[in-house]
Design an enzyme around this catalytic site. Sequence first.
Site, PDB file in Angstrom:
ATOM      1  N   LYS A 112      80.969  -8.993 -67.795  1.00 22.56           N
ATOM      2  CA  LYS A 112      80.591  -9.940 -68.850  1.00 22.56           C
ATOM      3  C   LYS A 112      79.913  -9.166 -69.980  1.00 22.56           C
ATOM      4  O   LYS A 112      78.693  -9.059 -70.042  1.00 22.56           O
ATOM      5  CB  LYS A 112      79.662 -11.034 -68.302  1.00 22.56           C
ATOM      6  CG  LYS A 112      79.253 -12.069 -69.349  1.00 22.56           C
ATOM      7  CD  LYS A 112      78.431 -13.204 -68.754  1.00 22.56           C
ATOM      8  CE  LYS A 112      77.982 -14.167 -69.845  1.00 22.56           C
ATOM      9  NZ  LYS A 112      77.260 -15.342 -69.316  1.00 22.56           N
ATOM     10  N   GLU A 166      76.661  -8.026 -66.294  1.00 27.80           N
ATOM     11  CA  GLU A 166      76.476  -8.399 -67.701  1.00 27.80           C
ATOM     12  C   GLU A 166      75.595  -7.386 -68.438  1.00 27.80           C
ATOM     13  O   GLU A 166      74.369  -7.488 -68.415  1.00 27.80           O
ATOM     14  CB  GLU A 166      75.853  -9.794 -67.825  1.00 27.80           C
ATOM     15  CG  GLU A 166      75.660 -10.222 -69.269  1.00 27.80           C
ATOM     16  CD  GLU A 166      75.064 -11.614 -69.427  1.00 27.80           C
ATOM     17  OE1 GLU A 166      74.911 -12.052 -70.583  1.00 27.80           O
ATOM     18  OE2 GLU A 166      74.750 -12.255 -68.408  1.00 27.80           O
TER      19      GLU A 166
END
Length: 341
Positions: free
Chosen positions: A220, A178
């Site tokens: 992500k 992420e």
Amino acid sequence: MTVHDELKATIDSLVDGRRGILAADESSGTIAKRFSAVGVESTETNRRDYRAALLSSEGLGDFICGVILFEETLGQSDRGGTPLPEVAAAQGILPGIKVDKGKGPLPGAEGDMITYGLDGLIERLREYKAQGARFAKWREVYPVSAHNPTELGLTANAEMLARYAAACQSEGLVPIVEPEVLMDGNHSLERSATVNEQVWSSVFHALNRHGVILELMLLKPSMVTPGAELPSAEPQEVAEYTLRSLRRSVPAAVPSINFLSGGQGPEEATENLNALNQLNNAPWQLSFSYGRALQQPALATWHGKLENIEMAQRALVKRACMNHLAMLGKYRDSLEGEGYG
């Protein structure tokens, strides 16, 4: 089952073309702020009851394939004594775990941040896996300014994400990578696109250097949006800029891109995901891993009261269903006032 087989089985469950991931991994400080906004004290019992209610929402597994949990939640049980990872698994939702330990300033790169948590990570991953976790998540954040992120900020954060991802795969846990480009500020859509491309390119350079198997990880990222101080862009613009930047910097080997909502409202995040999938020219699954954009209506409905739990659960499942439809490019705002399923 080999480690590779474990990773492949998890990827197959997380990438099915119709379901996304619920982020329920708020830190103690973040969940306290969200509870305070609806008049709920952030006690261990209240946090457990709220997250148990989310995970036991009837029908949630139709639209959600995985849930990212906070470390506290991974070890908790519901009021009936069932471990919360088992509550999720009973609905066909794989339990995952946030493994980073928060962020702080990056020395030598004013304005940039770095995330902590690599020390002892392998040992923690083994413990989390024994508790039922099948995947993990690590977040690095990138503020945007005239000079941020710096070259050091790009390389240092990418290195952290790559070392984390390699550790996860070595232990049979699928890593969610992420890199969040923050919305804070007044940067333009074009500036956001440039920064995201720089971030993603640096991340994948580091992942390759560390031997991370791209087919056995998830990305992500942020969507490409203007800074929060500027008016929101139209969904079509967000989709076009985001896909252009992804194609320039993310290898096609990655099986799924599960966007974070990053400060977008619930319906805004759904509309943007829908626009991305309507373009229908991406080599990856385009899915979601939303926290507040999924939970906000449920939290506002719950208010810490037992009698509101069922309504809060319905609000969560409705939001998940809307994003399921957005994955298919079939969402429309008129559905917000209708039934779902």
